[in-house]
Design an enzyme around this catalytic site. Structure first.
Site, PDB file in Angstrom:
ATOM      1  CD  GLU A  93     -31.091 -13.562   8.424  1.00 26.73           C
ATOM      2  OE1 GLU A  93     -31.098 -14.101   7.509  1.00 26.73           O
ATOM      3  OE2 GLU A  93     -30.179 -13.302   8.948  1.00 26.73           O
ATOM      4  CB  CYS A 345     -24.297 -14.428  18.529  1.00 28.91           C
ATOM      5  SG  CYS A 345     -25.007 -15.486  19.997  1.00 28.91           S
TER       6      CYS A 345
HETATM    7  N1  SAH Z   1     -27.408  -4.720  20.186  1.00 26.97           N
HETATM    8  C1  SAH Z   1     -27.538  -5.911  21.161  1.00 26.97           C
HETATM    9  C2  SAH Z   1     -28.200  -7.064  20.898  1.00 26.97           C
HETATM   10  C3  SAH Z   1     -27.922  -7.929  19.579  1.00 26.97           C
HETATM   11  S1  SAH Z   1     -26.273  -8.861  19.464  1.00 26.97           S
HETATM   12  C4  SAH Z   1     -26.212  -5.945  21.931  1.00 26.97           C
HETATM   13  O1  SAH Z   1     -25.076  -5.509  21.685  1.00 26.97           O
HETATM   14  O2  SAH Z   1     -26.437  -6.743  22.988  1.00 26.97           O
HETATM   15  C5  SAH Z   1     -26.293 -10.181  20.695  1.00 26.97           C
HETATM   16  C6  SAH Z   1     -25.150 -10.317  21.203  1.00 26.97           C
HETATM   17  O3  SAH Z   1     -24.295 -11.277  20.038  1.00 26.97           O
HETATM   18  C7  SAH Z   1     -24.336  -9.479  21.675  1.00 26.97           C
HETATM   19  O4  SAH Z   1     -23.923  -9.646  22.756  1.00 26.97           O
HETATM   20  C8  SAH Z   1     -23.233  -9.255  20.611  1.00 26.97           C
HETATM   21  O5  SAH Z   1     -22.120  -8.586  21.054  1.00 26.97           O
HETATM   22  C9  SAH Z   1     -23.006 -10.873  20.390  1.00 26.97           C
HETATM   23  N2  SAH Z   1     -22.241 -10.936  18.995  1.00 26.97           N
HETATM   24  C10 SAH Z   1     -22.197  -9.880  17.957  1.00 26.97           C
HETATM   25  N3  SAH Z   1     -21.284 -10.388  16.922  1.00 26.97           N
HETATM   26  C11 SAH Z   1     -20.907 -11.737  17.330  1.00 26.97           C
HETATM   27  C12 SAH Z   1     -20.281 -12.633  16.849  1.00 26.97           C
HETATM   28  N4  SAH Z   1     -19.643 -12.601  15.556  1.00 26.97           N
HETATM   29  N5  SAH Z   1     -19.880 -13.908  17.280  1.00 26.97           N
HETATM   30  C13 SAH Z   1     -20.504 -14.019  18.521  1.00 26.97           C
HETATM   31  N6  SAH Z   1     -21.311 -13.292  19.230  1.00 26.97           N
HETATM   32  C14 SAH Z   1     -21.541 -11.822  18.618  1.00 26.97           C
END
Ligand code: SAH
Length: 355
Positions: A93, A345
């Site tokens: 996605e 996110c």
């Molecule tokens: N693996 C990378 C990029 C992907 S996630 C990383 O960890 O940075 C992008 C962002 O979304 C990250 O900061 C992650 O921690 C956040 N994220 C993951 N799950 C989430 C959720 N359920 N709610 C809000 N942010 C979330």
């Protein structure tokens, strides 16, 4: 029969090697890059300034290699989510976010993820496989073209760069697939590629230390680090990566770089209700980030089924933001978009969705 190779997603160096093997003059490399990355062609037959003989020779082993998305879903707030189906039945996605005339592409680098963060839907899928540079670049290409079509309400006037920003915040950990991501960054920012300024690109990582230095040295994109808790014992419980690579090590490395100039460093921090927003956590953040020029971006938690986490409400987020600001931090609060289409996110998933 040998299988065809794709040109889209290859760097100038790789294309130059192919051109050499084909026996074509070296200036053809530039021409090929121009057709693929500036003119967005999808068929080698369209490379009209390259001799027919060379084009035919190329076509024996190479295709451009583009893959259209198979589904587009539109959120009430205008956010759009796209589904790509790649080989081995892998579903990926990507999201387009519209805000104040800016268009941000949230791009994926892996189908699934190995990092297994407790609050993330992608982390629950485990890793299916790494995406190739062809598959990652294809997302950028297809959505750039999508934005230029007439039936796009937010159709862009800026036909050269309809996508204003790219964030590597989709599925996967970019530094866990860095050989491919490195090529992608090269293609996005080089003059022979898409020619985007590194200021338009943010690579987000959970702090995957093995490739951190290489990434910081070879690219000039902005950096986002998913922190979520500055207390190591607590971070370990929600982010297994902390056990292998404590964030303190990552921050020590980051402190060796210059963040006062053009390149920006952001720490992402999901505020969980009553879990990571006390004075104790503010002090831990102040200690960890002491002396580092950076921004803290507070992220509302998007609820993921089968997780025990509850997000702080906006009042609690604002209160935490004030506490951090009074410590001298530069703090922003992220607006969450595309929730109704599971595009926000941490909600991207490799499971093909029917919705
Ligand atoms: N693996 C990378 C990029 C992907 S996630 C990383 O960890 O940075 C992008 C962002 O979304 C990250 O900061 C992650 O921690 C956040 N994220 C993951 N799950 C989430 C959720 N359920 N709610 C809000 N942010 C979330």
């Amino acid at each position: 029969m040998t299988s065809m190779q794709q040109l889209l997603g290859k760097t100038y160096q790789e294309i130059a090697t192919i051109v050499q093997q084909t026996g074509a003059p070296s200036f053809v490399s530039k021409q090929i890059c121009d057709w693929i990355y500036a003119k967005h062609i999808s068929d080698t037959a369209d490379m009209s300034n390259i001799s027919l003989k060379i084009r035919n020779k190329l076509a024996e082993s190479y295709i451009v290699g583009t893959t259209p998305y198979i589904k587009e879903v539109v959120s009430q707030d205008g956010t759009r989510k796209y589904l790509f189906q790649y080989k081995d039945d892998v579903f990926v996605e990507a999201v387009l976010i519209f805000d104040n005339g800016r268009v941000t592409l949230c791009i994926s680098t892996q189908a699934g993820c190995r990092m297994n963060c407790a609050f993330c839907a992608t982390g629950k899928q485990s890793l299916q496989r790494n995406l190739t540079s062809n598959e990652i670049i294809n997302i950028y290409r297809e959505l750039t073209l999508r934005l230029c079509r007439d039936d796009m309400p937010q159709r862009q006037d800026n036909v050269q760069f309809p996508i204003s920003n790219i964030v590597f915040m989709g599925m996967g950990e970019p530094l866990d697939n860095f050989d491919e991501v490195k090529k992608v960054l090269d293609i996005l920012t080089s003059p022979w590629g898409y020619g985007l300024s590194p200021r338009r690109i943010t690579v987000s990582t959970c702090g995957f230390m093995p490739k951190m230095k290489e990434f910081l040295d070879c690219s000039d994109t902005d950096v986002a680090l998913s922190l979520h808790n500055a207390v190591s014992e607590e971070r370990q419980m929600i982010m297994p990566v902390e056990k292998a690579f404590p964030v303190q090590q990552v921050v020590d490395l980051l402190k060796q770089y210059d963040w006062k100039g053009q390149r920006h460093l952001t720490f992402e921090y999901i505020v969980f209700k009553g879990m990571n927003d006390s004075n104790y956590h503010v002090n831990a953040l102040a200690k960890l980030l002491n002396g580092l020029v950076c921004r803290i971006n507070l992220i509302p938690f998007n609820t993921v089924p089968d997780t025990p986490f509850i997000g702080a409400d906006s009042r609690q987020m604002q209160a935490f933001a004030s506490k951090l600001k009074s410590k001298g931090f530069n703090v922003t609060v992220r607006k969450s978009k595309g929730q109704d289409i599971s595009a926000a996110c941490g909600l991207l998933s490799t499971k093909q969705r029917l919705k």
